[in-house]
Design an enzyme around this catalytic site. Structure first.
Site, PDB file in Angstrom:
ATOM      1  N   ASP A  32       0.808  -1.216   0.000  1.00  0.00           N
ATOM      2  CA  ASP A  32       0.000   0.000   0.000  1.00  0.00           C
ATOM      3  C   ASP A  32       0.844   1.270   0.000  1.00  0.00           C
ATOM      4  O   ASP A  32       0.427   2.300   0.525  1.00  0.00           O
ATOM      5  CB  ASP A  32      -0.964   0.023   1.213  1.00  0.00           C
ATOM      6  CG  ASP A  32      -1.654  -1.314   1.393  1.00  0.00           C
ATOM      7  OD1 ASP A  32      -2.239  -1.785   0.418  1.00  0.00           O
ATOM      8  OD2 ASP A  32      -1.581  -1.903   2.502  1.00  0.00           O
ATOM      9  N   GLY A  34       1.616   3.093  -2.488  1.00  0.00           N
ATOM     10  CA  GLY A  34       1.229   4.080  -3.519  1.00  0.00           C
ATOM     11  C   GLY A  34       1.853   3.731  -4.861  1.00  0.00           C
ATOM     12  O   GLY A  34       2.037   4.613  -5.709  1.00  0.00           O
ATOM     13  N   GLY A  36       0.502   2.253  -7.261  1.00  0.00           N
ATOM     14  CA  GLY A  36      -0.476   2.498  -8.322  1.00  0.00           C
ATOM     15  C   GLY A  36      -0.313   3.885  -8.921  1.00  0.00           C
ATOM     16  O   GLY A  36      -0.400   4.061 -10.130  1.00  0.00           O
ATOM     17  N   LYS A  37      -0.057   4.877  -8.084  1.00  0.00           N
ATOM     18  CA  LYS A  37       0.087   6.244  -8.596  1.00  0.00           C
ATOM     19  C   LYS A  37       1.330   6.348  -9.484  1.00  0.00           C
ATOM     20  O   LYS A  37       1.296   6.936 -10.560  1.00  0.00           O
ATOM     21  CB  LYS A  37       0.178   7.257  -7.438  1.00  0.00           C
ATOM     22  CG  LYS A  37       0.424   8.664  -7.951  1.00  0.00           C
ATOM     23  CD  LYS A  37       0.403   9.747  -6.893  1.00  0.00           C
ATOM     24  CE  LYS A  37       0.820  11.067  -7.549  1.00  0.00           C
ATOM     25  NZ  LYS A  37       0.824  12.194  -6.612  1.00  0.00           N
ATOM     26  N   HIS A  60      -5.451  -1.205  -6.046  1.00  0.00           N
ATOM     27  CA  HIS A  60      -5.315   0.242  -6.010  1.00  0.00           C
ATOM     28  C   HIS A  60      -6.377   0.857  -6.900  1.00  0.00           C
ATOM     29  O   HIS A  60      -6.936   0.191  -7.767  1.00  0.00           O
ATOM     30  CB  HIS A  60      -3.906   0.698  -6.404  1.00  0.00           C
ATOM     31  CG  HIS A  60      -3.518   0.388  -7.817  1.00  0.00           C
ATOM     32  ND1 HIS A  60      -2.753  -0.695  -8.134  1.00  0.00           N
ATOM     33  CD2 HIS A  60      -3.790   1.017  -8.961  1.00  0.00           C
ATOM     34  CE1 HIS A  60      -2.567  -0.705  -9.427  1.00  0.00           C
ATOM     35  NE2 HIS A  60      -3.183   0.313  -9.969  1.00  0.00           N
ATOM     36  N   ARG A 162       1.471 -29.166  -7.460  1.00  0.00           N
ATOM     37  CA  ARG A 162       1.344 -29.595  -8.868  1.00  0.00           C
ATOM     38  C   ARG A 162       0.115 -30.442  -9.169  1.00  0.00           C
ATOM     39  O   ARG A 162      -0.693 -30.077 -10.000  1.00  0.00           O
ATOM     40  CB  ARG A 162       2.625 -30.312  -9.353  1.00  0.00           C
ATOM     41  CG  ARG A 162       3.815 -29.367  -9.382  1.00  0.00           C
ATOM     42  CD  ARG A 162       5.108 -30.041  -9.122  1.00  0.00           C
ATOM     43  NE  ARG A 162       5.102 -30.623  -7.775  1.00  0.00           N
ATOM     44  CZ  ARG A 162       5.905 -31.583  -7.368  1.00  0.00           C
ATOM     45  NH1 ARG A 162       6.775 -32.116  -8.191  1.00  0.00           N
ATOM     46  NH2 ARG A 162       5.851 -32.023  -6.128  1.00  0.00           N
ATOM     47  N   THR A 259       2.930 -12.796   2.304  1.00  0.00           N
ATOM     48  CA  THR A 259       2.025 -13.393   1.338  1.00  0.00           C
ATOM     49  C   THR A 259       2.748 -14.589   0.704  1.00  0.00           C
ATOM     50  O   THR A 259       3.850 -14.937   1.113  1.00  0.00           O
ATOM     51  CB  THR A 259       1.545 -12.344   0.309  1.00  0.00           C
ATOM     52  OG1 THR A 259       0.523 -12.938  -0.502  1.00  0.00           O
ATOM     53  CG2 THR A 259       2.667 -11.826  -0.560  1.00  0.00           C
ATOM     54  N   ARG A 324      -5.350   0.161   8.798  1.00  0.00           N
ATOM     55  CA  ARG A 324      -3.932  -0.248   8.758  1.00  0.00           C
ATOM     56  C   ARG A 324      -3.218   0.194  10.025  1.00  0.00           C
ATOM     57  O   ARG A 324      -3.543   1.240  10.590  1.00  0.00           O
ATOM     58  CB  ARG A 324      -3.249   0.367   7.537  1.00  0.00           C
ATOM     59  CG  ARG A 324      -3.849  -0.115   6.233  1.00  0.00           C
ATOM     60  CD  ARG A 324      -3.143   0.518   5.023  1.00  0.00           C
ATOM     61  NE  ARG A 324      -3.804   0.104   3.798  1.00  0.00           N
ATOM     62  CZ  ARG A 324      -4.055   0.915   2.761  1.00  0.00           C
ATOM     63  NH1 ARG A 324      -3.665   2.170   2.792  1.00  0.00           N
ATOM     64  NH2 ARG A 324      -4.674   0.456   1.694  1.00  0.00           N
ATOM     65  N   LEU A 351       4.039  12.341   1.532  1.00  0.00           N
ATOM     66  CA  LEU A 351       4.795  13.240   2.408  1.00  0.00           C
ATOM     67  C   LEU A 351       3.850  14.240   3.090  1.00  0.00           C
ATOM     68  O   LEU A 351       4.066  14.625   4.243  1.00  0.00           O
ATOM     69  CB  LEU A 351       5.870  13.988   1.603  1.00  0.00           C
ATOM     70  CG  LEU A 351       6.830  14.833   2.430  1.00  0.00           C
ATOM     71  CD1 LEU A 351       7.718  13.955   3.316  1.00  0.00           C
ATOM     72  CD2 LEU A 351       7.693  15.734   1.551  1.00  0.00           C
TER      73      LEU A 351
HETATM   74  P1  IMP Z   1      -2.586 -12.920   1.628  1.00  0.00           P
HETATM   75  O1  IMP Z   1      -1.745 -12.342   0.529  1.00  0.00           O
HETATM   76  O2  IMP Z   1      -4.053 -12.654   1.437  1.00  0.00           O
HETATM   77  O3  IMP Z   1      -2.291 -14.372   1.859  1.00  0.00           O
HETATM   78  O4  IMP Z   1      -2.217 -12.175   3.001  1.00  0.00           O
HETATM   79  C1  IMP Z   1      -0.966 -12.356   3.641  1.00  0.00           C
HETATM   80  C2  IMP Z   1      -0.506 -11.073   4.310  1.00  0.00           C
HETATM   81  O5  IMP Z   1      -0.125 -10.126   3.323  1.00  0.00           O
HETATM   82  C3  IMP Z   1      -1.576 -10.382   5.142  1.00  0.00           C
HETATM   83  O6  IMP Z   1      -0.960  -9.745   6.240  1.00  0.00           O
HETATM   84  C4  IMP Z   1      -2.139  -9.324   4.203  1.00  0.00           C
HETATM   85  O7  IMP Z   1      -2.727  -8.240   4.896  1.00  0.00           O
HETATM   86  C5  IMP Z   1      -0.873  -8.925   3.482  1.00  0.00           C
HETATM   87  N1  IMP Z   1      -1.086  -8.390   2.141  1.00  0.00           N
HETATM   88  C6  IMP Z   1      -1.270  -9.093   1.008  1.00  0.00           C
HETATM   89  N2  IMP Z   1      -1.368  -8.281  -0.041  1.00  0.00           N
HETATM   90  C7  IMP Z   1      -1.229  -7.036   0.411  1.00  0.00           C
HETATM   91  C8  IMP Z   1      -1.197  -5.738  -0.216  1.00  0.00           C
HETATM   92  O8  IMP Z   1      -1.314  -5.586  -1.437  1.00  0.00           O
HETATM   93  N3  IMP Z   1      -1.038  -4.681   0.634  1.00  0.00           N
HETATM   94  C9  IMP Z   1      -0.868  -4.827   1.974  1.00  0.00           C
HETATM   95  N4  IMP Z   1      -0.861  -6.010   2.589  1.00  0.00           N
HETATM   96  C10 IMP Z   1      -1.046  -7.105   1.817  1.00  0.00           C
END
Ligand code: IMP
Length: 443
Positions: A32, A34, A36-37, A60, A162, A259, A324, A351
């Site tokens: 998160d 930014g 995307g911007k 985003h 697999r 993730t 968050r 900022l």
């Molecule tokens: P999952 O990707 O859904 O398995 O989540 C695993 C962890 O990654 C969790 O803490 C989510 O909040 C975090 N997470 C996954 N993708 C994002 C993202 O794009 N932004 C922020 N946190 C993410």
């Protein structure tokens, strides 16, 4: 990277983009940031925008005029008719979400027919992946990861397994899909009954629904490795959009609170292009830090200060709406994530959120069991014990709304950026001071 103009306005972004060569955009914190911007600003000057990891856990939104588009899977380059948007092999694709995005874009008049390409070897997120994600989180009680519940982990697990994997190419062949689903759903039913006491799923409705998705997606599905190598050879300009962020990387993040893809380091795996296809890596960072979900976060402020950052930064998840966690910037983590990604330039976002603080803190080192360290610990349990060592710098109270050039920022804001460069060891190339395109300062 030949970016010599010291304080160019945002209108110079296209020339900036031309100077970058093929460029990878990665988030250097917990997501998160930014990205995307930055992607939206740069795609104007690129021929291809490429997603290579993650799935609909990322998200985003981009505002064009009075229209707002939410993206989870499709690169935002799709808004530019001259740019081809690619969902490469490393992405896990939820066809229902993808079709929803295609629908949303078509309804808004965005031309996607020739501009969207999806890898035939991308793995498919199925209903049992989402269910497993949610059930295993519920069952985890005290050891939750705090996933987005989008089935990302279970889908990547099946990819590694697999025999229980389904790829987009399978959705295009009824016999293949039927054979696989019959077998896989039977296996999932056994596991779900034993572990979660779940009633059995029927494979047939899943088959009908996903073969129909396959038919709808057929025009977009192609061999993207071949496509991208052709584009690279032809000198097309490639922009790679990393989803999630390095501290969530399966190997290099704060495992297990990560993730399930190599979101900082897996570009070659996720596209089939070698690392030499990329000339520039731009690392995107917030001027502070945020995190969604569980896991260590040394500079977190679980107090009024963190609340103030959250409110000023509108820090609520795009994908899940969750508030968050917020805290000070952490240059120990950023030195590490810049190093593992080979980041050549930083984009400091949001900022403006830090305006109105009397003083700001920058974490420059950790103390772990009384020992000072400058290196980010490999083990999340050790990171849990890290106490941040801060440098405190003066803040600023002026609004940044009307600032058009880097040199016009309040002196203390300029000093803050200079401190970040010194502590992270990478030059800051872009500073963002608001959501709009023109609120972008190029150095
Ligand atoms: P999952 O990707 O859904 O398995 O989540 C695993 C962890 O990654 C969790 O803490 C989510 O909040 C975090 N997470 C996954 N993708 C994002 C993202 O794009 N932004 C922020 N946190 C993410």
């Amino acid at each position: 990277m030949a970016l010599t103009t010291p304080t160019a306005p945002a209108s110079q972004l296209p020339s900036l983009a031309r100077a970058l060569g093929n460029t990878s955009i990665v988030g250097l914190q917990w997501g998160d940031e930014g990205k995307g911007k930055i992607v939206d600003l740069l795609t104007e000057d690129f021929d291809f925008a490429i997603r290579w990891n993650g799935g609909s856990n990322a998200g985003h939104s981009v505002k064009v005029g009075d229209k707002k588009y939410a993206f989870h899977l499709i690169p935002s380059g799709i808004l530019r008719p001259e740019c081809t948007s690619v969902i490469a092999n490393g992405v896990v694709v939820d066809p229902l979400k993808l079709l929803e995005e295609i629908d949303q874009l078509s309804t808004s008049g965005v031309c996607i027919e020739d501009n969207l390409k999806v890898s035939l070897t991308a793995h498919v997120v199925l209903p049992y992946h989402r269910l497993q994600d949610q059930l295993s989180e519920t069952r985890a009680a005290g050891s939750k990861i705090g996933t987005t519940g989008r089935g990302i982990g279970p889908c990547y697990a099946d990819k590694a397994n697999r025999s229980t994997a389904i790829r987009l190419i399978d959705l295009l062949d009824d016999t293949r899909l039927k054979d696989k689903l019959q077998r896989i759903v039977a296996e999932k039913n056994t596991i779900f009954a034993a572990l979660y006491n779940q009633p059995a799923m029927d494979w047939e409705p899943i088959f009908e629904q996903y073969r129909a998705c396959g038919e709808q997606l057929r025009p977009y599905v192609t061999d993207t490795v071949r496509l991208l190598h052709g584009a690279w050879k032809a000198g097309k300009r490639l922009l790679f959009e990393g989803a999630n962020a390095v501290l969530l990387d399966l190997d290099h993040g704060t495992f297990p609170f990560v993730t399930s893809s190599n979101c900082g380091t897996g570009l070659s795996v996720g596209t089939g292009l070698p690392g030499s296809a990329v000339q520039t890596t731009l690392g995107v960072v917030k001027a502070y830090t945020s995190r969604v979900g569980a896991g260590p976060f040394p500079t977190e402020q679980s107090n009024a200060l963190g609340d103030k950052i959250r409110e000023r930064g509108h820090e609520y998840g795009t994908t899940t709406g969750r508030p968050r966690r917020c805290g000070w910037i952490d240059t120990v983590a950023l030195r590490y994530t810049a190093a593992v990604t080979g980041t050549t330039g930083l984009c400091v976002m949001l900022l403006d959120v830090l305006s109105t603080f009397d003083e700001l803190k920058i974490c420059t080192a950790y103390s772990i069991k009384g020992q000072r360290t400058d290196w980010f610990p490999a083990d999340a349990l050790e990171l849990e014990q890290a106490e941040p060592i801060y440098e405190t710098v003066p803040g600023w109270h002026e609004s940044l709304d009307e600032v058009a050039r880097f040199g016009d920022l309040p002196r203390n804001a300029q000093n803050y950026i200079a401190k970040l460069e010194t502590h992270i060891g990478v030059p800051v190339k872009i500073v963002s001071i608001g959501p709009a395109r023109h609120q972008t300062l190029i150095r």
